[in-house]
Structures are given as structure tokens and as C-alpha cells.
Scaffold this motif. Structure first.
Motif, short mmCIF file in Angstrom:
data_model
loop_
_atom_site.label_atom_id
_atom_site.label_comp_id
_atom_site.label_asym_id
_atom_site.label_seq_id
_atom_site.Cartn_x
_atom_site.Cartn_y
_atom_site.Cartn_z
N ALA A 59 43.26 43.26 27.60
CA ALA A 59 43.15 43.93 28.90
C ALA A 59 44.05 43.28 29.93
CB ALA A 59 41.69 43.89 29.37
N TRP A 94 48.14 44.75 31.13
CA TRP A 94 48.52 45.60 32.27
C TRP A 94 48.19 44.94 33.61
CZ3 TRP A 94 48.22 51.62 31.90
CH2 TRP A 94 49.04 52.04 30.84
N HIS A 95 47.08 44.20 33.66
CA HIS A 95 46.74 43.53 34.92
C HIS A 95 47.82 42.52 35.30
CE1 HIS A 95 42.86 45.28 35.59
NE2 HIS A 95 42.40 44.91 34.41
N ILE A 124 35.93 46.53 23.91
CA ILE A 124 35.63 45.45 24.86
C ILE A 124 36.87 44.62 25.13
CG2 ILE A 124 34.27 43.35 25.18
CD1 ILE A 124 32.06 44.69 23.55
N ARG A 125 37.66 44.34 24.09
CA ARG A 125 38.86 43.51 24.26
C ARG A 125 39.84 44.15 25.24
NH1 ARG A 125 41.58 40.80 20.19
NH2 ARG A 125 42.71 42.64 19.57
N TRP A 126 39.98 45.47 25.18
CA TRP A 126 40.91 46.15 26.08
C TRP A 126 40.29 46.47 27.44
CZ3 TRP A 126 43.05 45.90 21.29
CH2 TRP A 126 44.44 45.87 21.22
N LEU A 166 34.83 40.52 28.36
CA LEU A 166 35.49 41.62 29.05
C LEU A 166 36.16 41.10 30.33
CD1 LEU A 166 34.12 45.19 29.23
CD2 LEU A 166 35.37 44.29 31.14
N LEU A 167 37.49 41.16 30.35
CA LEU A 167 38.23 40.78 31.56
C LEU A 167 38.22 41.97 32.49
CD1 LEU A 167 40.16 38.66 32.95
CD2 LEU A 167 42.00 40.03 32.02
N ARG A 168 37.58 41.82 33.65
CA ARG A 168 37.43 42.98 34.53
C ARG A 168 38.67 43.23 35.35
NH1 ARG A 168 31.91 42.77 37.70
NH2 ARG A 168 32.61 40.79 38.52
N CYS A 169 39.20 42.16 35.92
CA CYS A 169 40.27 42.36 36.89
C CYS A 169 41.06 41.08 37.09
CB CYS A 169 39.64 42.80 38.22
SG CYS A 169 40.84 43.37 39.41
N ILE A 170 42.33 41.21 37.39
CA ILE A 170 43.13 40.08 37.85
C ILE A 170 43.63 40.45 39.24
CG2 ILE A 170 45.16 38.65 37.48
CD1 ILE A 170 44.94 39.21 34.53
N THR A 171 43.27 39.66 40.23
CA THR A 171 43.69 39.92 41.61
C THR A 171 44.68 38.84 42.03
OG1 THR A 171 41.47 40.74 42.03
CG2 THR A 171 42.88 40.37 43.93
N ALA A 172 45.87 39.25 42.41
CA ALA A 172 46.85 38.29 42.91
C ALA A 172 46.72 38.20 44.42
CB ALA A 172 48.25 38.73 42.52
N LEU A 224 33.33 39.55 32.79
CA LEU A 224 31.98 40.08 32.61
C LEU A 224 31.58 39.81 31.16
CD1 LEU A 224 29.67 42.12 33.47
CD2 LEU A 224 31.14 43.90 32.57
N VAL A 265 43.11 35.55 40.79
CA VAL A 265 41.67 35.46 40.54
C VAL A 265 41.36 36.32 39.32
CG1 VAL A 265 39.38 35.64 41.51
CG2 VAL A 265 41.31 35.25 43.01
N ARG A 324 40.24 47.99 41.18
CA ARG A 324 40.39 47.98 39.73
C ARG A 324 39.95 49.35 39.24
NH1 ARG A 324 37.62 48.89 34.82
NH2 ARG A 324 37.68 47.11 33.44
#
Lengths: 182, 399
Positions: free
Chosen positions: A120, A123-124, B233-235, A57-63, A79, A75, B361
Motif C-alpha cells: 500500500a 502509491w502513498h 490487507i497488504r494493499w 494495514l498501512l492507512r496513510c502516509i502524510t508528508a 491499523l 507520518v 486518504r
């Protein structure tokens, strides 16, 4: 799993690609060497697919704007959701987090996209492109996402100049136009 | 996924068949749904590529509420930024305050006193109930059921009264802050809360009888917009959307904060219909299950609240000297379980009292990104069902 062991697994597999790791801070992360940014999708796939890591699970991308070094950074926070298809509650000892930081030049910022590794990221990455101007190579649909399509500049950059006019809408208020001083 | 859909909807199958055989000559048409549409919950524009009643593709366009809240965060001290977090997910202001406060505390090493932690849990769970009530009511509205909305707002009003008694605000609270809670609850407040819980708990079965098991409602939402576990989970789906697909993952259990590990509660997940009193015609990961998980979560929140009232310790509610405290040159990323999913805040300090980067986020942002994947080859009337079941708040999507 501790950040040290995650980092060691990455170093064993990718060696010098992992330039540095900050393990003492409030949230540990590994730094990818800038010259090896092209291998990032490969590292990302390893992070997701290796059974020891399993960051699905990719939580977030912070530029980030590192104006002093004339660089931009991204960054990626992951998770692990230990989903085995069963009905059991996922416990704290099955769950771990990690982050990876990539750095790119501020003048021609470009990073490989990982939208095919984690959908995911789609959009990030668009958000990071919109607000910070990082161009993601291989992204399926790299458009602005929050600002209008004809917006100029990237608002989260530290040297961003606020537009004083947009389609006839003034960027200042009538109150300010009266030049008040206090 | 299409198989499940088609099995349950012979009418859809017929439309698809006829399109493939070329019996019916139709033209594709682009339809703008929103930004001003009652079932887009704010200002979401979805461009639908339609062929008759069929939606071939749905592409969401967001940003109408964009205020660049992250830039504001780079100009204010954390405690001054708390009111801006209220305005992100404006239906769950308390949870947003808590998330941002936790991130700052993690970065600056601030310890919240025990009473502050319990108060935070109380307000977070109360706000979870209030937020789920809105979700339940408006989802009924989307599906053409008006009455449940009035029931939901009747009870939500009581929660807002409790919030107003504690902090004076009904929507944008700024009550939970860096270091704990802004001030203590007034005298007799916990008794009022207990009374409310006694009143509220029997209402949940009433809601279920009104809406959840309603035949028309089940027909409108069951087996519609099915999201598989792997796709969820992927999204990057979190919260009720992830659990509706059957993944029993909750940050309050998996990475506890504010003492959640000491409370006794269950994490409900979606299930296939026909068993345990669930209506037939619903499937794991469909709109109905995402909706129903929220109804079950309200019961669990009541359980947590009762335990929290029973253990509320004496003492201060906020740590000392949090205003103007310098942030170390470090970074952190902290997530909490918001009513809509995992709300995360990234904060980078540079040694001064003002952070050099703040990033939010939003769970709605990530949950909404799956729309194009789910709303493919569905009926036009199913699009509001799908978007409503994701339960987006545009203030948080656009920030």
C-alpha cells in the motif's frame, strides 16, 4: 492495546531509535530519531510482524513541511485488522491504531521506502514524492503520480511558487490580467 | 489466483498455452484505455500491455482530476473547507462531510449534540444506499446490461429528492458540518423517509434477480479478478473490496463513531459460490463478491435507517460556536466507513483557526493501487470488470 504499551514494546526492541513519543494528543505517535532513519524498514517490519502489534494495514502516509525547522516529516498511520482467516466479525478490542513520524532534511529529503513491507505504501510514497518532494530510497517506481511528469516543484511545500505559465496555458485569469482593484 | 482463473476459463488457458509453445506468433501492443472511456468511471487512464486478447499488464495513470484540494485546506477554516470535501467523492458527499467534520471535532474537542449524531447517521446511510445504487447500475452498464442502470437511478432520484428537501442540493451537500448538521430536517421529512424505505426494501431482491444472479453477469464477473484476504490487507484495501475478500471488518463496528455502536446491523462479506443460494461459478474475493457485498450492505443500511428514525431525539443539531474556533497545536487522523472504504482525514493545527496541514486518504486511491497486481494475464474484456468492481470515483483518487 493502549498507545503506551505499543510504545513500550517498540522501545524495548529498538531503544534509542524511538526518540520520543507523543501519547497525550488527539492521535498518539512515536518519533524516530533522524540519525536512525535507515532502520525504519526494520522497525516497519517489526510493527507488521510482531504478534503483539500486527499492524498489517498501512492507512496513510502524510508528508508535512516543517518550514521553520527546515525539515520535512512523514507520518505513517497504521491499523491492525485482526484477520485470523475466520468468519467472525472483528471487534473493537481486537483493533488498534498507531502512527510513526520520521523527519528528514528539507534540502535533501530522503527516507527509506517501505513499499516492500506494505505494498500500500507504493502509491502513498509516490504521492509524498510528487507533492512534497520526499525521495524514497528503494522505491520500485518513484514517479510523480498526481501532477504531470514535467511539472516543476512540489505543490504542498509552504514556499511553493505557483507557476505563471505551463505549456502555453497562463496561470492567471483574464479577469486578473485587467488588474482589478476593490 | 491464476489457477482459479484458468480452471474457470479454458479459453484463457488455451491462449496462454499457445503463447508458451510459440504456436502463434504475436506481438505485444500497448493500448491506452481511457482517460475517456465509458468503463473507467471518469478520467482514469490504464495502459495495457496486450498480446492478442490477453492483457499481460495493466498500469493505471491517475491525476487528471487533481486540484490539490489539500493545499486549499491550508488556507481555509475547517467549516469553509466542507464544500471542498463534497467534490472529492462526489457520489458520497454526505459521508465526506461527516469524515472531515469528525476529524476537526476530534482535534478541537467539539461534542456533537445527540440529535445531530442521529441525523448524521441517517444521511450517511442514505448516501451509502445512493452511492451503492450508482455502483450497481454502472457496473451493469460495464457488463453490457443497460436496464438495471435505469432501475438504480429511479430509486436514487428519490434519495436525491430527500436530500434536496433537507439541504437544497442534490450532489454537493455541505449539509453535515463541523459540530453536527447545518440545520434541522424539515417537518414531515422523517415520514417521507419511512415511506421511501418501505418502497425501497422490496426492490433489492428485484435488483438481485435482474442482475446479480443473471447468468451472463455471473459468467462475466465470477472468478475474475480474485483478491486473496492477505493481498487485500497488504494493499490497504478497505470497504466492500476488503469484505468481498472475506475479511469481516467494518469501521462502524471496529472503531465506532457517531453512535454506530448502538445500532444493530450485520457486516456482510464475500463467500464462495454454490452455497446458501449463491450462484455457482463465483469465488471468494472475485469481482462478483465485491459487487454483491454492496447489494447486501444496502439491506443493512435500511435496517440502520429504521432504527435511527425510531430513536431520533429532540434538541439542537449542531454544537454552539464552531465557526472561527481555534485549533490546538496538535494533529489527528480520523477514518470513517465511506461507501467505498475508509476515508481518512489528517488535520494538523497550529493554534490558529486555519489548519497548517490537511490530508485526505481516499479509499478509491488505495483500492485502485491493486489494479496492476490483479489485472495480470487476464482477458481484455475482464479489465472493465475488475476496475468496475473496485468502484472508483476519480474525484477522490485525484483530489
Amino acid at each position: 492495546m493502549t498507545p503506551e504499551s505499543i510504545c513500550n514494546i517498540l522501545k524495548d526492541r529498538f531503544g534509542g531509535v524511538i526518540e520520543d513519543a507523543v501519547l497525550e494528543g488527539a492521535r498518539p505517535y512515536a518519533l524516530i530519531r533522524q540519525g536512525d532513519n535507515g532502520r525504519w524498514p526494520e522497525v516497519a517490519r517489526f510493527l507488521r510482524d510482531d504478534p503483539r502489534l500486527g499492524f498489517n494495514l498501512l492507512r496513510c502516509i502524510t508528508a508535512l513541511d516543517l518550514l521553520a525547522d527546515n525539515k520535512l516529516a512523514c507520518v505513517y498511520d497504521f491499523l491492525r485488522v485482526a484477520d485470523d482467516g475466520g468468519d467472525a466479525l472483528i471487534q473493537p478490542k481486537q483493533t488498534w491504531i498507531f502512527a510513526v513520524r520520521l523527519v528528514t532534511d528539507r534540502d535533501a529529503p530522503s527516507l527509506p521506502s517501505v513499499a516492500d513491507v506494505w505494498p500500500a505504501a507504493d502509491w502513498h510514497e509516490r504521492e509524498a514524492y510528487d507533492l512534497m518532494g520526499v525521495v524514497f530510497d528503494g522505491h520500485p517506481d518513484l514517479r510523480r503520480i498526481l501532477c504531470p511528469d514535467d511539472w516543476e516543484g512540489h505543490p504542498l511545500r509552504k514556499d511553493y511558487a505557483y507557476p505563471m505559465e505551463y505549456h502555453g496555458i497562463p496561470g492567471t485569469t483574464e479577469y486578473e490580467l485587467t488588474n482589478p482593484y476593490h | 489466483m491464476t489457477d482459479v482463473l484458468i480452471e474457470s476459463r479454458p479459453d484463457v488457458m488455451m491462449d496462454l498455452d499457445r503463447r508458451e509453445q510459440g504456436d502463434v506468433r504475436t506481438e505485444e501492443m500497448l493500448v491506452n484505455m481511457g482517460p475517456q472511456h465509458p468503463s473507467t468511471h471518469g478520467v482514469l487512464r490504464v495502459v495495457l500491455r496486450t498480446d492478442g486478447e490477453m492483457v499481460l499488464e495493466a498500469i493505471p495513470h491517475i491525476g487528471y482530476l487533481h486540484r490539490c484540494a489539500e493545499k486549499i485546506g491550508e488556507n481555509l477554516q475547517p467549516y469553509q473547507y466542507i464544500p471542498y470535501t463534497d467534490r472529492m467523492d462526489y457520489l458520497a458527499g454526505m459521508n465526506n462531510n461527516q469524515a472531515f467534520a469528525l476529524a476537526v471535532e476530534r482535534l478541537a474537542g467539539i461534542e456533537v449534540p445527540p440529535r445531530g449524531k442521529v441525523i448524521r447517521v441517517i444521511f450517511a446511510e442514505l448516501n451509502r444506499i445512493a452511492s451503492h445504487l450508482v455502483s450497481f447500475g454502472t457496473y451493469g452498464l460495464d457488463m453490457g446490461a443497460f436496464t438495471p442502470f435505469l432501475y438504480a437511478f429511479r430509486e436514487r432520484e428519490m434519495i436525491l429528492d430527500l436530500f434536496e428537501a433537507a439541504c437544497g442540493a442534490r450532489l454537493t451537500y455541505s449539509y453535515l458540518t463541523v459540530g453536527g448538521a447545518h440545520h434541522d430536517v424539515p417537518e414531515g421529512w422523517t415520514e417521507r423517509l419511512s415511506e421511501f424505505l418501505d418502497y425501497f426494501e422490496p426492490k433489492i431482491p428485484e435488483y438481485n434477480n435482474l442482475l446479480s444472479y443473471n447468468h451472463i453477469f455471473v459468467k462475466r464477473t465470477g472468478r475474475i479478478g480474485v483478491i486473496s484476504r492477505a493481498d487485500a490487507i497488504r494493499w490497504g484495501l478497505t470497504g466492500p473490496c476488503l469484505r468481498g475478500s472475506g475479511v469481516r471488518f467494518d469501521l462502524r463496528k471496529a472503531m465506532p463513531y457517531d453512535g454506530y455502536e448502538t445500532y444493530d446491523f450485520d457486516v456482510p462479506v464475500g463467500r464462495d459460490g454454490g452455497t446458501d443460494g449463491l450462484p455457482r461459478g463465483v469465488a471468494l474475493g472475485d469481482c462478483w463478491n465485491r459487487y454483491y457485498v454492496r447489494m447486501l450492505e444496502m439491506e443493512q443500511s435500511v435496517r440502520i435507517l429504521r432504527q435511527a428514525i425510531a430513536r431520533l431525539p429532540d434538541g439542537p443539531v449542531i454544537a454552539e460556536k464552531v465557526q472561527g474556533r481555534k485549533l490546538p497545536a496538535d494533529e489527528t487522523y480520523v477514518e470513517v466507513e465511506n461507501p467505498r472504504g475508509q476515508l481518512g482525514f489528517y488535520i494538523q493545527g497550529d493554534g490558529s483557526a486555519i489548519p497548517s496541514r490537511v490530508k485526505a486518504r481516499g479509499p478509491s486511491f488505495c483500492n485502485l493501487s491493486i489494479t496492476t497486481h490483479v489485472a495480470r494475464d487476464v482477458l481484455l474484456a475482464d479489465v472493465p470488470a475488475i476496475i468496475g468492481s473496485i468502484d472508483v470515483v476519480m474525484g477522490e483518487v485525484d483530489r
